[in-house]
Write a protein that holds these residues in place. Structure first.
Motif, mmCIF file in Angstrom:
data_model
loop_
_atom_site.group_PDB
_atom_site.id
_atom_site.type_symbol
_atom_site.label_atom_id
_atom_site.label_comp_id
_atom_site.label_asym_id
_atom_site.label_seq_id
_atom_site.Cartn_x
_atom_site.Cartn_y
_atom_site.Cartn_z
ATOM 1 N N PRO A 1 -8.345 -25.144 56.514
ATOM 2 C CA PRO A 1 -7.042 -25.605 57.020
ATOM 3 C C PRO A 1 -7.115 -26.534 58.225
ATOM 4 C CG PRO A 1 -7.462 -23.375 57.757
ATOM 5 C CD PRO A 1 -8.566 -23.717 56.795
ATOM 6 N N GLU A 2 -8.274 -26.592 58.882
ATOM 7 C CA GLU A 2 -8.381 -27.380 60.110
ATOM 8 C C GLU A 2 -9.454 -28.452 60.073
ATOM 9 O OE1 GLU A 2 -6.401 -27.177 62.944
ATOM 10 O OE2 GLU A 2 -5.175 -25.981 61.574
ATOM 11 N N GLU A 3 -10.429 -28.319 59.194
ATOM 12 C CA GLU A 3 -11.545 -29.259 59.127
ATOM 13 C C GLU A 3 -11.381 -30.159 57.902
ATOM 14 O OE1 GLU A 3 -13.838 -29.538 61.380
ATOM 15 O OE2 GLU A 3 -13.468 -27.720 62.548
ATOM 16 N N PRO A 4 -11.056 -31.444 58.100
ATOM 17 C CA PRO A 4 -10.882 -32.345 56.955
ATOM 18 C C PRO A 4 -12.140 -32.408 56.093
ATOM 19 C CG PRO A 4 -10.107 -33.373 58.987
ATOM 20 C CD PRO A 4 -10.846 -32.129 59.395
ATOM 21 N N ASP A 5 -11.951 -32.356 54.782
ATOM 22 C CA ASP A 5 -13.040 -32.511 53.817
ATOM 23 C C ASP A 5 -14.075 -31.393 53.874
ATOM 24 O OD1 ASP A 5 -11.990 -34.970 52.798
ATOM 25 O OD2 ASP A 5 -12.797 -35.992 54.552
ATOM 26 N N LEU B 1 -9.093 -20.170 63.917
ATOM 27 C CA LEU B 1 -8.527 -20.923 62.803
ATOM 28 C C LEU B 1 -9.583 -21.049 61.714
ATOM 29 C CD1 LEU B 1 -6.916 -23.713 65.000
ATOM 30 C CD2 LEU B 1 -5.629 -22.025 63.685
ATOM 31 N N GLY B 2 -9.202 -20.794 60.478
ATOM 32 C CA GLY B 2 -10.172 -20.909 59.396
ATOM 33 C C GLY B 2 -9.867 -19.998 58.229
ATOM 34 N N ILE B 3 -10.903 -19.731 57.440
ATOM 35 C CA ILE B 3 -10.796 -18.923 56.222
ATOM 36 C C ILE B 3 -11.556 -17.624 56.447
ATOM 37 C CG2 ILE B 3 -11.219 -18.859 53.737
ATOM 38 C CD1 ILE B 3 -11.542 -21.999 53.963
ATOM 39 N N TYR C 1 -4.443 -25.730 50.557
ATOM 40 C CA TYR C 1 -5.764 -25.120 50.665
ATOM 41 C C TYR C 1 -6.177 -24.326 49.420
ATOM 42 C CZ TYR C 1 -3.354 -25.418 55.160
ATOM 43 O OH TYR C 1 -2.558 -25.823 56.200
ATOM 44 N N LEU C 2 -5.202 -23.843 48.666
ATOM 45 C CA LEU C 2 -5.499 -22.887 47.589
ATOM 46 C C LEU C 2 -5.775 -23.626 46.286
ATOM 47 C CD1 LEU C 2 -2.758 -20.235 48.446
ATOM 48 C CD2 LEU C 2 -5.096 -20.432 49.327
ATOM 49 N N LEU C 3 -7.029 -23.998 46.093
ATOM 50 C CA LEU C 3 -7.406 -24.801 44.920
ATOM 51 C C LEU C 3 -7.614 -23.941 43.678
ATOM 52 C CD1 LEU C 3 -9.906 -27.277 46.620
ATOM 53 C CD2 LEU C 3 -7.428 -27.477 46.355
#
Length: 311
Positions: free
Chosen positions: A265-269, A96-98, A38-40
Protein backbone atom coordinates in the motif's frame (compact mmCIF):
# COMPACT_ATOMS: atom_id res chain seq x y z
CA UNK A 1 -44.88 29.57 -16.82
CA UNK A 2 -43.75 28.49 -13.35
CA UNK A 3 -44.37 24.81 -14.24
CA UNK A 4 -42.32 25.17 -17.42
CA UNK A 5 -39.41 26.70 -15.45
CA UNK A 6 -39.45 23.86 -12.94
CA UNK A 7 -39.53 21.30 -15.78
CA UNK A 8 -36.52 22.95 -17.44
CA UNK A 9 -34.57 23.05 -14.17
CA UNK A 10 -35.17 19.36 -13.46
CA UNK A 11 -34.23 18.46 -17.04
CA UNK A 12 -30.93 20.32 -16.77
CA UNK A 13 -30.12 18.58 -13.48
CA UNK A 14 -30.81 15.16 -14.96
CA UNK A 15 -28.63 15.88 -17.97
CA UNK A 16 -25.74 17.06 -15.82
CA UNK A 17 -25.85 14.14 -13.38
CA UNK A 18 -24.18 11.51 -15.62
CA UNK A 19 -21.42 13.97 -16.50
CA UNK A 20 -20.66 14.55 -12.82
CA UNK A 21 -20.46 10.81 -12.15
CA UNK A 22 -18.29 10.16 -15.18
CA UNK A 23 -15.79 12.79 -14.09
CA UNK A 24 -15.70 11.65 -10.47
CA UNK A 25 -12.78 9.73 -8.97
CA UNK A 26 -12.74 6.01 -8.14
CA UNK A 27 -13.07 6.84 -4.43
CA UNK A 28 -16.61 8.06 -5.10
CA UNK A 29 -17.69 4.95 -7.01
CA UNK A 30 -20.61 3.02 -5.56
CA UNK A 31 -19.10 0.43 -3.20
CA UNK A 32 -20.19 -2.49 -5.38
CA UNK A 33 -18.16 -1.11 -8.30
CA UNK A 34 -14.89 -0.44 -6.50
CA UNK A 35 -12.19 -2.37 -4.66
CA UNK A 36 -8.80 -1.66 -3.08
CA UNK A 37 -6.02 -1.66 -5.67
CA UNK A 38 -3.88 -3.91 -3.45
CA UNK A 39 -6.00 -7.07 -3.56
CA UNK A 40 -4.93 -8.77 -6.78
CA UNK A 41 -5.72 -12.38 -5.87
CA UNK A 42 -7.23 -13.77 -2.67
CA UNK A 43 -7.48 -17.55 -2.07
CA UNK A 44 -10.73 -19.19 -1.05
CA UNK A 45 -9.18 -20.12 2.30
CA UNK A 46 -9.05 -16.44 3.26
CA UNK A 47 -12.56 -15.40 4.26
CA UNK A 48 -11.83 -11.91 5.57
CA UNK A 49 -9.28 -9.23 4.65
CA UNK A 50 -8.76 -6.22 6.90
CA UNK A 51 -7.49 -2.87 5.63
CA UNK A 52 -6.71 -0.26 8.26
CA UNK A 53 -6.99 3.23 6.75
CA UNK A 54 -5.04 5.51 9.08
CA UNK A 55 -6.14 8.85 7.57
CA UNK A 56 -9.79 8.18 8.34
CA UNK A 57 -9.26 6.05 11.48
CA UNK A 58 -11.30 3.31 9.78
CA UNK A 59 -10.92 -0.46 9.74
CA UNK A 60 -12.45 -1.88 6.57
CA UNK A 61 -13.35 -5.57 6.25
CA UNK A 62 -13.51 -7.22 2.83
CA UNK A 63 -14.50 -10.67 1.65
CA UNK A 64 -13.58 -12.57 -1.48
CA UNK A 65 -16.58 -13.95 -3.34
CA UNK A 66 -15.91 -16.08 -6.42
CA UNK A 67 -12.96 -13.90 -7.39
CA UNK A 68 -14.64 -10.60 -6.55
CA UNK A 69 -13.63 -8.50 -3.56
CA UNK A 70 -16.52 -6.92 -1.69
CA UNK A 71 -16.53 -4.58 1.29
CA UNK A 72 -18.45 -6.14 4.16
CA UNK A 73 -18.33 -3.43 6.82
CA UNK A 74 -16.16 -0.78 8.47
CA UNK A 75 -15.56 0.45 12.00
CA UNK A 76 -13.72 3.15 13.95
CA UNK A 77 -10.19 2.42 15.18
CA UNK A 78 -7.31 4.09 17.00
CA UNK A 79 -3.68 3.98 15.84
CA UNK A 80 -0.32 5.09 17.26
CA UNK A 81 -0.08 8.35 19.17
CA UNK A 82 2.42 9.72 16.63
CA UNK A 83 0.54 8.47 13.57
CA UNK A 84 1.52 5.98 10.84
CA UNK A 85 4.96 5.08 9.50
CA UNK A 86 6.78 3.05 12.17
CA UNK A 87 10.57 2.99 11.84
CA UNK A 88 11.94 2.09 15.26
CA UNK A 89 11.02 0.71 18.66
CA UNK A 90 9.04 2.97 20.99
CA UNK A 91 8.32 5.63 18.34
CA UNK A 92 4.57 5.20 19.05
CA UNK A 93 3.84 4.90 15.34
CA UNK A 94 1.75 2.28 13.54
CA UNK A 95 3.57 0.38 10.78
CA UNK A 96 2.40 0.59 7.17
CA UNK A 97 2.41 -2.53 5.03
CA UNK A 98 1.08 -6.06 4.63
CA UNK A 99 0.82 -8.09 7.82
CA UNK A 100 -0.76 -11.30 9.04
CA UNK A 101 -2.37 -12.25 12.33
CA UNK A 102 -0.10 -14.73 14.13
CA UNK A 103 -2.27 -15.88 17.05
CA UNK A 104 -5.30 -15.18 19.23
CA UNK A 105 -4.52 -14.29 22.83
CA UNK A 106 -6.51 -14.84 26.01
CA UNK A 107 -6.89 -11.26 27.22
CA UNK A 108 -8.15 -12.35 30.64
CA UNK A 109 -4.46 -12.85 31.48
CA UNK A 110 -3.36 -9.49 30.02
CA UNK A 111 -3.51 -5.84 31.02
CA UNK A 112 -6.99 -4.33 30.80
CA UNK A 113 -5.86 -1.97 27.99
CA UNK A 114 -6.01 -4.85 25.49
CA UNK A 115 -9.74 -5.18 25.98
CA UNK A 116 -11.93 -8.09 24.97
CA UNK A 117 -9.62 -9.68 22.38
CA UNK A 118 -6.06 -9.38 21.07
CA UNK A 119 -4.38 -10.59 17.88
CA UNK A 120 -0.63 -10.02 17.43
CA UNK A 121 0.62 -9.09 13.94
CA UNK A 122 3.88 -10.23 12.37
CA UNK A 123 5.68 -6.89 12.59
CA UNK A 124 8.52 -6.62 11.77
CA UNK A 125 8.05 -8.73 8.65
CA UNK A 126 10.69 -9.47 6.01
CA UNK A 127 10.22 -6.11 4.26
CA UNK A 128 10.53 -4.26 7.56
CA UNK A 129 13.74 -6.11 8.41
CA UNK A 130 15.05 -5.42 4.91
CA UNK A 131 14.54 -1.71 5.67
CA UNK A 132 16.09 -2.07 9.15
CA UNK A 133 12.89 -1.18 10.98
CA UNK A 134 12.83 -2.20 14.61
CA UNK A 135 10.29 -2.72 17.34
CA UNK A 136 7.81 -5.45 18.20
CA UNK A 137 4.45 -6.07 19.84
CA UNK A 138 2.15 -4.56 17.22
CA UNK A 139 -1.33 -6.00 17.87
CA UNK A 140 -4.92 -5.65 16.82
CA UNK A 141 -6.80 -5.44 20.10
CA UNK A 142 -9.73 -4.00 22.04
CA UNK A 143 -9.78 -1.20 24.61
CA UNK A 144 -9.80 -0.81 28.38
CA UNK A 145 -13.48 -1.18 29.42
CA UNK A 146 -12.94 1.58 32.00
CA UNK A 147 -11.65 3.95 29.32
CA UNK A 148 -13.37 2.86 26.08
CA UNK A 149 -13.51 6.17 24.21
CA UNK A 150 -10.07 6.48 22.65
CA UNK A 151 -9.06 9.23 20.21
CA UNK A 152 -7.91 8.34 16.69
CA UNK A 153 -4.25 8.61 17.70
CA UNK A 154 -3.73 7.09 21.11
CA UNK A 155 -1.89 3.73 21.15
CA UNK A 156 1.77 2.75 21.38
CA UNK A 157 1.53 1.66 17.73
CA UNK A 158 -1.18 -0.98 17.82
CA UNK A 159 -4.57 -0.94 16.08
CA UNK A 160 -7.32 -0.64 18.68
CA UNK A 161 -11.01 -1.31 18.06
CA UNK A 162 -13.98 -0.80 20.41
CA UNK A 163 -14.54 -3.99 22.40
CA UNK A 164 -17.95 -4.71 20.88
CA UNK A 165 -16.43 -4.39 17.40
CA UNK A 166 -13.43 -6.64 17.94
CA UNK A 167 -15.72 -9.26 19.48
CA UNK A 168 -17.82 -9.19 16.29
CA UNK A 169 -14.66 -9.68 14.23
CA UNK A 170 -13.01 -12.32 16.40
CA UNK A 171 -14.61 -15.31 14.70
CA UNK A 172 -13.41 -14.09 11.27
CA UNK A 173 -9.76 -13.65 12.24
CA UNK A 174 -7.64 -16.73 11.56
CA UNK A 175 -4.04 -16.94 12.77
CA UNK A 176 -1.43 -17.28 10.00
CA UNK A 177 -4.14 -16.69 7.41
CA UNK A 178 -5.97 -13.36 7.87
CA UNK A 179 -4.12 -10.42 6.29
CA UNK A 180 -4.15 -6.95 7.84
CA UNK A 181 -3.06 -4.28 5.37
CA UNK A 182 -2.25 -0.89 6.90
CA UNK A 183 -2.45 2.06 4.48
CA UNK A 184 -2.58 5.82 4.90
CA UNK A 185 -5.51 6.06 2.50
CA UNK A 186 -7.11 3.30 0.44
CA UNK A 187 -6.49 3.48 -3.29
CA UNK A 188 -9.89 2.55 -4.75
CA UNK A 189 -10.11 1.26 -8.32
CA UNK A 190 -12.61 -0.46 -10.58
CA UNK A 191 -12.23 -4.28 -10.48
CA UNK A 192 -11.35 -4.34 -14.18
CA UNK A 193 -8.27 -2.22 -13.42
CA UNK A 194 -6.49 -5.02 -11.54
CA UNK A 195 -7.19 -7.86 -13.98
CA UNK A 196 -4.23 -7.28 -16.31
CA UNK A 197 -1.80 -6.72 -13.45
CA UNK A 198 -3.02 -9.87 -11.70
CA UNK A 199 -2.47 -11.93 -14.84
CA UNK A 200 1.00 -10.47 -15.30
CA UNK A 201 1.95 -11.15 -11.69
CA UNK A 202 0.55 -14.68 -11.74
CA UNK A 203 2.48 -15.43 -14.94
CA UNK A 204 5.73 -14.49 -13.19
CA UNK A 205 4.93 -16.65 -10.18
CA UNK A 206 4.09 -19.56 -12.51
CA UNK A 207 7.44 -19.05 -14.24
CA UNK A 208 9.16 -19.27 -10.86
CA UNK A 209 7.29 -22.48 -10.02
CA UNK A 210 8.00 -24.07 -13.40
CA UNK A 211 11.72 -23.27 -13.24
CA UNK A 212 11.90 -24.96 -9.84
CA UNK A 213 9.89 -27.98 -10.98
CA UNK A 214 11.90 -28.38 -14.19
CA UNK A 215 15.25 -27.90 -12.48
CA UNK A 216 16.06 -24.93 -14.73
CA UNK A 217 18.48 -23.11 -12.43
CA UNK A 218 19.37 -20.44 -14.99
CA UNK A 219 15.76 -19.34 -15.36
CA UNK A 220 15.20 -19.66 -11.60
CA UNK A 221 18.13 -17.41 -10.70
CA UNK A 222 17.23 -14.92 -13.44
CA UNK A 223 14.03 -14.11 -11.53
CA UNK A 224 15.99 -12.88 -8.50
CA UNK A 225 17.40 -9.39 -8.11
CA UNK A 226 21.18 -9.11 -7.97
CA UNK A 227 20.85 -7.86 -4.38
CA UNK A 228 18.04 -10.17 -3.27
CA UNK A 229 17.84 -11.08 0.41
CA UNK A 230 17.37 -14.52 1.89
CA UNK A 231 16.99 -14.28 5.63
CA UNK A 232 19.03 -16.75 7.59
CA UNK A 233 21.87 -16.83 5.06
CA UNK A 234 24.02 -14.49 2.96
CA UNK A 235 23.59 -14.29 -0.80
CA UNK A 236 26.68 -16.41 -1.61
CA UNK A 237 25.59 -19.03 0.89
CA UNK A 238 22.10 -19.00 -0.66
CA UNK A 239 23.52 -19.36 -4.19
CA UNK A 240 25.64 -22.31 -3.11
CA UNK A 241 22.69 -23.94 -1.34
CA UNK A 242 20.39 -23.36 -4.34
CA UNK A 243 22.85 -24.89 -6.81
CA UNK A 244 23.27 -27.91 -4.55
CA UNK A 245 19.48 -28.30 -4.29
CA UNK A 246 19.07 -28.20 -8.07
CA UNK A 247 21.95 -30.66 -8.57
CA UNK A 248 20.33 -33.08 -6.12
CA UNK A 249 16.70 -32.48 -7.06
CA UNK A 250 14.60 -34.91 -5.00
CA UNK A 251 11.05 -33.98 -5.96
CA UNK A 252 8.76 -34.68 -8.88
CA UNK A 253 6.47 -31.68 -8.86
CA UNK A 254 5.91 -28.27 -7.32
CA UNK A 255 2.37 -27.22 -6.38
CA UNK A 256 1.42 -23.78 -5.11
CA UNK A 257 -1.72 -23.68 -2.97
CA UNK A 258 -3.66 -20.80 -1.38
CA UNK A 259 -1.90 -18.21 -3.52
CA UNK A 260 -2.32 -14.61 -2.37
CA UNK A 261 -1.11 -11.75 -4.57
CA UNK A 262 -1.06 -8.31 -2.94
CA UNK A 263 0.35 -4.90 -3.85
CA UNK A 264 2.12 -2.99 -1.10
CA UNK A 265 0.00 0.00 0.00
CA UNK A 266 2.93 2.39 0.43
CA UNK A 267 5.79 1.18 -1.79
CA UNK A 268 5.16 1.74 -5.53
CA UNK A 269 5.77 -1.35 -7.67
CA UNK A 270 6.34 -3.66 -4.68
CA UNK A 271 4.26 -6.83 -4.56
CA UNK A 272 3.92 -9.83 -2.28
CA UNK A 273 3.12 -13.40 -3.27
CA UNK A 274 2.34 -15.66 -0.32
CA UNK A 275 1.47 -19.32 -0.80
CA UNK A 276 1.83 -22.87 0.43
CA UNK A 277 4.54 -24.67 -1.54
CA UNK A 278 4.14 -28.43 -1.83
CA UNK A 279 7.17 -30.36 -3.10
CA UNK A 280 6.05 -33.86 -4.06
CA UNK A 281 9.00 -36.03 -3.06
CA UNK A 282 10.18 -39.04 -5.04
CA UNK A 283 11.05 -40.74 -1.76
CA UNK A 284 8.13 -40.21 0.59
CA UNK A 285 6.02 -37.52 2.16
CA UNK A 286 5.76 -34.13 0.44
CA UNK A 287 7.64 -31.15 1.85
CA UNK A 288 5.21 -28.32 2.69
CA UNK A 289 6.35 -24.74 3.28
CA UNK A 290 4.56 -21.40 3.54
CA UNK A 291 6.57 -18.95 1.45
CA UNK A 292 6.62 -15.22 0.83
CA UNK A 293 8.25 -13.68 -2.21
CA UNK A 294 8.52 -9.90 -2.41
CA UNK A 295 8.71 -8.76 -6.03
CA UNK A 296 9.66 -5.43 -7.57
CA UNK A 297 8.18 -4.46 -10.92
CA UNK A 298 10.16 -2.00 -13.04
CA UNK A 299 8.86 0.57 -15.52
CA UNK A 300 9.77 -1.89 -18.28
CA UNK A 301 7.43 -4.49 -16.75
CA UNK A 302 10.38 -6.52 -15.50
CA UNK A 303 9.69 -8.48 -12.32
CA UNK A 304 12.48 -9.42 -9.89
CA UNK A 305 12.37 -11.08 -6.49
CA UNK A 306 13.85 -8.85 -3.79
CA UNK A 307 13.15 -11.03 -0.76
CA UNK A 308 12.66 -14.79 -0.41
CA UNK A 309 11.21 -15.63 2.99
CA UNK A 310 9.05 -18.17 4.79
CA UNK A 311 5.99 -17.85 7.00
Amino acid sequence: MKQISIFLLVSIMLLQAPIAVANDSASAMPTIHRMPAYLLEIPEAVKSILIAETETATMHRFASDDGDVLEVDQRYMSIGLNGPGKEKAWDKRTPLGIYFITESLDTSKLHAKYGAAAFPLDYPNAWDRFNQRTGYGIWLHGVDPDNPNRPARDTDGCLALPNEEIVKLAGELKPLLTPVIVAREIDWVAPSNVKELRQEFRAMLDMWRESLEQGDIAKYLSLYSADSHHFGMGREEWLSSTRESFDNKRFESVILEDVMLVAHPEEPDLYLSRFTQVLASIEGLPKITTKRLYWQRSDADQWKILIDDVG
